[in-house]
Motif scaffolding. Structure first.
Motif, PDB file in Angstrom:
ATOM      1  N   SER A  83     -18.833  -2.650  22.615  1.00  0.00           N
ATOM      2  CA  SER A  83     -20.237  -2.746  22.214  1.00  0.00           C
ATOM      3  C   SER A  83     -20.653  -1.514  21.414  1.00  0.00           C
ATOM      4  CB  SER A  83     -21.141  -2.862  23.446  1.00  0.00           C
ATOM      5  OG  SER A  83     -20.868  -4.051  24.154  1.00  0.00           O
ATOM      6  N   GLN A  84     -21.461  -1.736  20.366  1.00  0.00           N
ATOM      7  CA  GLN A  84     -22.027  -0.629  19.600  1.00  0.00           C
ATOM      8  C   GLN A  84     -23.530  -0.597  19.813  1.00  0.00           C
ATOM      9  OE1 GLN A  84     -20.932  -0.367  15.459  1.00  0.00           O
ATOM     10  NE2 GLN A  84     -21.940   1.615  15.214  1.00  0.00           N
ATOM     11  N   TYR A  85     -24.014   0.591  20.211  1.00  0.00           N
ATOM     12  CA  TYR A  85     -25.427   0.793  20.497  1.00  0.00           C
ATOM     13  C   TYR A  85     -26.043   1.745  19.470  1.00  0.00           C
ATOM     14  CZ  TYR A  85     -24.783  -1.356  25.104  1.00  0.00           C
ATOM     15  OH  TYR A  85     -24.518  -2.238  26.127  1.00  0.00           O
ATOM     16  N   PHE A  86     -27.351   1.573  19.236  1.00  0.00           N
ATOM     17  CA  PHE A  86     -28.097   2.450  18.340  1.00  0.00           C
ATOM     18  C   PHE A  86     -29.333   2.993  19.057  1.00  0.00           C
ATOM     19  CE2 PHE A  86     -25.605   0.146  15.251  1.00  0.00           C
ATOM     20  CZ  PHE A  86     -25.363   1.084  14.257  1.00  0.00           C
ATOM     21  N   TRP A  96     -32.607   2.178  23.650  1.00  0.00           N
ATOM     22  CA  TRP A  96     -31.250   1.937  23.179  1.00  0.00           C
ATOM     23  C   TRP A  96     -31.067   0.441  22.915  1.00  0.00           C
ATOM     24  CZ3 TRP A  96     -27.835   5.738  22.035  1.00  0.00           C
ATOM     25  CH2 TRP A  96     -28.161   7.024  22.485  1.00  0.00           C
ATOM     26  N   GLY A  97     -30.535   0.121  21.748  1.00  0.00           N
ATOM     27  CA  GLY A  97     -30.373  -1.277  21.377  1.00  0.00           C
ATOM     28  C   GLY A  97     -28.925  -1.666  21.156  1.00  0.00           C
ATOM     29  N   TRP A  98     -28.493  -2.764  21.823  1.00  0.00           N
ATOM     30  CA  TRP A  98     -27.167  -3.325  21.567  1.00  0.00           C
ATOM     31  C   TRP A  98     -27.212  -4.030  20.207  1.00  0.00           C
ATOM     32  CZ3 TRP A  98     -25.309  -8.160  20.469  1.00  0.00           C
ATOM     33  CH2 TRP A  98     -23.920  -8.360  20.570  1.00  0.00           C
ATOM     34  N   ALA A  99     -26.252  -3.704  19.329  1.00  0.00           N
ATOM     35  CA  ALA A  99     -26.283  -4.243  17.966  1.00  0.00           C
ATOM     36  C   ALA A  99     -25.190  -5.263  17.710  1.00  0.00           C
ATOM     37  CB  ALA A  99     -26.154  -3.102  16.956  1.00  0.00           C
ATOM     38  N   ARG A 100     -23.981  -4.998  18.222  1.00  0.00           N
ATOM     39  CA  ARG A 100     -22.868  -5.874  17.876  1.00  0.00           C
ATOM     40  C   ARG A 100     -21.649  -5.493  18.691  1.00  0.00           C
ATOM     41  NH1 ARG A 100     -20.495  -3.684  12.099  1.00  0.00           N
ATOM     42  NH2 ARG A 100     -20.137  -1.517  12.744  1.00  0.00           N
ATOM     43  N   ASN A 101     -20.611  -6.315  18.624  1.00  0.00           N
ATOM     44  CA  ASN A 101     -19.297  -5.996  19.161  1.00  0.00           C
ATOM     45  C   ASN A 101     -18.360  -5.675  18.007  1.00  0.00           C
ATOM     46  OD1 ASN A 101     -19.941  -6.566  21.915  1.00  0.00           O
ATOM     47  ND2 ASN A 101     -19.739  -8.752  21.469  1.00  0.00           N
ATOM     48  N   GLN A 112     -30.687   0.609   7.450  1.00  0.00           N
ATOM     49  CA  GLN A 112     -31.767   1.234   8.190  1.00  0.00           C
ATOM     50  C   GLN A 112     -32.822   0.204   8.592  1.00  0.00           C
ATOM     51  OE1 GLN A 112     -35.084   4.676   7.272  1.00  0.00           O
ATOM     52  NE2 GLN A 112     -33.000   4.974   6.506  1.00  0.00           N
ATOM     53  N   ALA A 113     -33.130  -0.748   7.696  1.00  0.00           N
ATOM     54  CA  ALA A 113     -34.143  -1.759   8.002  1.00  0.00           C
ATOM     55  C   ALA A 113     -33.714  -2.642   9.167  1.00  0.00           C
ATOM     56  CB  ALA A 113     -34.415  -2.607   6.763  1.00  0.00           C
ATOM     57  N   SER A 114     -32.429  -3.018   9.188  1.00  0.00           N
ATOM     58  CA  SER A 114     -31.937  -3.885  10.255  1.00  0.00           C
ATOM     59  C   SER A 114     -31.928  -3.172  11.599  1.00  0.00           C
ATOM     60  CB  SER A 114     -30.531  -4.389   9.909  1.00  0.00           C
ATOM     61  OG  SER A 114     -30.091  -5.353  10.837  1.00  0.00           O
ATOM     62  N   VAL A 115     -31.537  -1.912  11.607  1.00  0.00           N
ATOM     63  CA  VAL A 115     -31.523  -1.138  12.851  1.00  0.00           C
ATOM     64  C   VAL A 115     -32.946  -0.886  13.328  1.00  0.00           C
ATOM     65  CG1 VAL A 115     -30.871   1.075  13.881  1.00  0.00           C
ATOM     66  CG2 VAL A 115     -29.278  -0.105  12.369  1.00  0.00           C
ATOM     67  N   GLU A 116     -33.859  -0.601  12.397  1.00  0.00           N
ATOM     68  CA  GLU A 116     -35.267  -0.417  12.775  1.00  0.00           C
ATOM     69  C   GLU A 116     -35.829  -1.690  13.419  1.00  0.00           C
ATOM     70  OE1 GLU A 116     -37.600   1.751  12.938  1.00  0.00           O
ATOM     71  OE2 GLU A 116     -36.799   3.515  11.942  1.00  0.00           O
ATOM     72  N   LEU A 172     -34.146  -3.879  15.096  1.00  0.00           N
ATOM     73  CA  LEU A 172     -33.552  -3.972  16.434  1.00  0.00           C
ATOM     74  C   LEU A 172     -34.301  -3.101  17.433  1.00  0.00           C
ATOM     75  CD1 LEU A 172     -31.179  -4.608  18.465  1.00  0.00           C
ATOM     76  CD2 LEU A 172     -30.050  -2.588  17.494  1.00  0.00           C
ATOM     77  N   LEU A 173     -34.628  -1.871  17.020  1.00  0.00           N
ATOM     78  CA  LEU A 173     -35.200  -0.900  17.952  1.00  0.00           C
ATOM     79  C   LEU A 173     -36.710  -1.033  18.085  1.00  0.00           C
ATOM     80  CD1 LEU A 173     -33.192   2.269  16.798  1.00  0.00           C
ATOM     81  CD2 LEU A 173     -32.653   0.709  18.666  1.00  0.00           C
TER      82      LEU A 173
END
Length: 805
Positions: free
Chosen positions: A412-415, A462-467, A492-496, A498-499
């Motif tokens: 898992s990748q978190y941001f 903390w947001g789970w983004a993908r595997n 940056q827009a996609s991560v924003e 998510l969070l």
């Protein structure tokens, strides 16, 4: 006469008249044994005219007013000498100096291929030669960093035995600087000129005169505000000097490296001793991976004002602006389940993958101000007053990769969005005395300090983004529910997005500490000295500002003892030390086994205690300096999970670290310098919880680094002949196999041993220096880690072109 020609004529007349009224002073400077004395400062008293002796001891000062002048020869650690001379217009007056000290003493303070390791004033806060100091410390100079075209702060540590980086700077809140393993424990760059100088990202080496690694628990003199069980990293900055001079350098190399630095020193007054020095750097660099970059700007002005022989002021500021994309740390274990991959080969991590993009960045600006006043109270006593103010920030995105569900090839990748600011204030007052009681010489330090820390955190959740897989495959299936979620792209827009819907942090914590300490070095006999030191420290935490009942306080005593015996004065010393460090432990909420709140439990400070003994040698007229030491560190009162109740914590854990170190600094022949070192360390949990990943007895606690480390650097500069000033450097590093995970439930994961070979070719003349370095000649793929796997650069090239003036 035409006005234009009249102006030229008038200018020539004035110039001729001015020249006719000035003369020249030149001469040579030698030691009493007839050898030339390099780098000695020569000034005309009461003016800003001066020069520095070259490698042959020669100097020349032009445009000196005619009449009687006083010529002053001075250098740190030497008795200042003066001579009176009559200067006649258009003539050269010769003034030669013969220094009272011999070459061996002079070289203690002369910077040649490597800054001499034989004198220091910051490690012990008392002016002590290394041979007189029962504590071990190692250093790397700015000159060695130039030889190796070191453009990052972290790379300088390849010249110091017993320390290795375990992961790169993350920029995250609170502890975003690079982590190093030092005598089995964590270490980060925590000191600047002996004062707190925290970082939240990378440091720039442009203003570095020397990096010191102070070995062993060091809480007695430096407090418990930062972790120092294995030792401390102290950065000594460049200071102004008499006269005008400097250097401009351009660095370029692999992965788009472009770096420009400037070091300019100038006097600011013709009548008073006011000098300024400015160091600045612009750095731009890409990555060896598929994404990644760093851009930074750094400037550090320093002002020195020597009011008179008794009073001086020094003010230094450092400003760093940095933006970069940070590759995530690859945690390949959930720290509970048996490891799916036991070796690098089984994990099969693609080292060229960054798992990020250049659109997802973090900024880590740093501001640091230090002001110092030194006043000579008498021939025996000196007062030093220092005020320091620092601010570091984490502003941007941090990401990591974690094995949420064991048993597959998916991670898992978190941001997380960092919005963190840390303000620190330090006020320190030291009194240094050098006096005798009867026939016994005492060198006494008495000090007080105040340290305040304000941490403001407004980060996101903390947001789970993908595997991801180690080979780079991606999916968006929730590892727990199996549900396919909307994709999160590396923008940056996609991560924003998510969070944006996650609950964040709103924290504002203030704490401070008050310390009083003393240290006395007593000459029992001319060859036997004893050091006795003690610190009393009161830690006062106001806790969270919004919670009135969140405050607590702790008190700690920190002793330090040492004995040094010199069977051969100024050549050989035998030493033993007992040293201590401590860390204040936060209170913790206690719950019963069903999760019901019981109380808030307070703890005593953790304590680290070290015994160490060894030998230091300074032989063959300062041509060989070496240290061999053996140490044993025990950390007690560690807090760990209660074996009977995982919702409770108990105190009493113990960790042990044993090892030995060898450090050599040699100048065996003219033009040749050698740095070499070897270290061995074994770190294990002694008392803890057998079911806890971090405190299982008999296992490594994590982050301790490889057991075996070795370093070597040889540099040769042709002193004469057709190849004069040309040279070659060769060396490298070895690190043994490293347990990044060591637990009976998960199993053991080793990072493989590696050997790196580096080489350089250079020309170093009076005005120009050109250096070309090739690092990792054998193109070895190697890794570092801290419960993680972090790929490192393969073969890379760096070069520099410098103009000196």
């Amino acid at each position: 006469m035409n006005t234009k020609y009249y102006s030229i004529f008038l200018f020539l007349c004035i110039s001729t008249l001015a020249c006719a009224q000035t003369g020249t002073i030149s001469g040579t400077i030698h030691t009493v044994d007839g050898r030339p004395a390099e780098s000695v400062n020569i000034t005309i008293k009461g003016t800003n005219r001066g020069a520095t002796a070259d490698g042959r001891g020669n100097y020349q000062i032009n445009n000196v007013r005619e009449g009687t002048q006083v010529v002053v020869a001075s250098f740190i650690g030497l008795v200042t000498q003066e001579q009176t001379v009559t200067v006649r217009a258009g003539e050269t007056a010769v003034v030669n100096f013969v220094l009272a000290e011999n070459e061996a003493q002079l070289r203690e303070v002369i910077v040649s291929a490597q800054r001499s390791p034989n004198r220091n004033t910051q490690v012990a806060k008392i002016p002590l030669k290394n041979l007189e100091n029962p504590q071990v410390y190692n250093s790397v100079s700015a000159e060695v960093m130039k030889q190796q075209v070191v453009t990052t702060y972290d790379d300088a540590f390849r010249n110091i035995p017993g320390i290795t980086r375990t992961w790169e700077a993350t920029g995250r809140a609170g502890d975003g600087a690079a982590y190093f393993a030092l005598r089995g424990f964590d270490a980060q760059p925590a000191l600047t000129n002996g004062l707190p100088g925290l970082a939240s990202g990378n440091l720039d080496p442009a203003n570095v005169e020397e990096i010191q690694v102070i070995k062993g628990p060091s809480g007695t003199l430096f407090g418990g505000s930062f972790y120092s069980y294995g030792g401390l990293i102290n950065t000594v900055t460049k200071q102004p000097y008499d006269g005008f001079g400097g250097e401009v350098t351009y660095n370029f190399g692999s992965y788009g490296l472009n770096r420009i630095t400037a070091d300019i020193n100038t006097p600011l007054s013709k009548t008073e001793k006011i000098t300024a020095r400015v160091n600045a750097a612009y750095h731009s660099e890409g990555s060896f991976q598929d994404a990644g970059f760093k851009k930074s700007f750094f400037i550090a002005p320093t002002l020195a004002y020597h009011v008179n022989d008794r009073l001086s002021f020094n003010v230094m500021a450092e400003i760093l602006e940095e933006e970069r994309s940070v590759a995530p740390v690859f945690f390949h274990s959930d720290r509970l389940s048996p490891l799916d991959f036991r070796t690098i080969e089984e994990l099969n991590l693609n080292p060229k993958l960054s798992f990020t993009s250049n659109d997802i960045t973090i900024k880590n600006p740093k501001y640091n101000l230090q002001a110092q006043m030194v006043y000579k109270l008498s021939e025996q006593w000196t007062s030093q007053t220092v005020v320091s103010r620092g601010t570091v920030k984490s502003d941007g995105y941090y990401t990591y990769i974690w094995d949420d569900v064991a048993g597959d090839n998916s991670f898992s990748q978190y941001f997380h969005k960092e919005q963190f600011t840390l303000h620190t204030t330090t006020i320190q007052q030291n009194f240094n005395g050098d006096f005798r009681i009867g026939n016994l010489r005492n060198r006494l330090l008495v000090g007080l300090d105040y340290y305040s820390r304000n941490a403001i955190d407004n980060g996101s959740g903390w947001g789970w983004a993908r595997n991801v897989t180690p080979q780079g495959d991606v999916d968006y299936i929730d590892p727990f529910s199996g549900e396919e979620l909307p994709p999160v792209y590396l923008t940056q827009a996609s991560v924003e997005n998510l969070l944006g819907g996650l609950e964040g942090t709103s924290s504002n914590i203030v704490n401070s500490s008050y310390g009083a300490y003393f240290s006395n070095v007593l000459n029992v006999t001319p060859g036997l000295t004893a050091m006795v030191s003690l610190r009393a420290d009161y830690f006062d935490s106001k806790g969270e500002k919004s919670m009135t009942d969140d405050d607590y306080d702790q008190f700690a005593l920190s002793p330090k003892l040492g004995l040094v015996y010199q069977p051969l004065r100024d050549k050989l010393s035998l030493f033993v030390n007992y040293m201590n460090a401590f860390i204040n432990v936060d209170p913790q909420s206690v719950y019963d086994t069903d999760g019901n709140f019981l109380e808030v439990k307070s703890f005593k400070p953790e304590q680290a205690n070290q015994w160490e003994y060894g030998v230091k040698a300074n032989l063959f007229g300062d041509k060989l300096f070496g240290t061999v030491s053996v140490y044993d560190i025990k950390v007690s009162d560690r807090v760990y999970p209660d074996p009977a109740n995982p919702n409770n914590s108990v105190q009493g854990g113990k960790v042990g670290s044993k090892g030995f170190e060898i450090d050599l600094n040699a100048h065996p022949a003219r033009g040749l310098s050698l740095l070499a070192g070897y270290s061995y360390n074994e770190t294990k949990v002694i008392t803890g919880n057998g079911d806890d990943f971090y405190s299982e007895p008999g296992r490594s606690p994590g982050g301790q680094g490889p057991q075996h480390l070795a370093n070597l650097w040889a540099n040769y500069r042709f002193p004469e002949g057709k190849l004069k000033n040309y040279g070659v450097g060769l060396g490298g590093n070895y690190a043994g196999r490293y347990k990044v995970i060591d637990n009976s439930a998960t199993g053991v994961f080793y990072l493989p041993a590696y050997t790196l070979v580096n080489a350089s070719l250079f020309y170093n003349g009076d005005r120009v220096r050109i250096t070309a370095n090739l690092n990792n000649l054998t193109n070895e793929q190697y890794y570092t880690g801290y419960w993680s796997v972090n790929p490192q650069k393969r073969r890379n090239f760096a070069a520099s072109i410098a103009y000196k003036f």
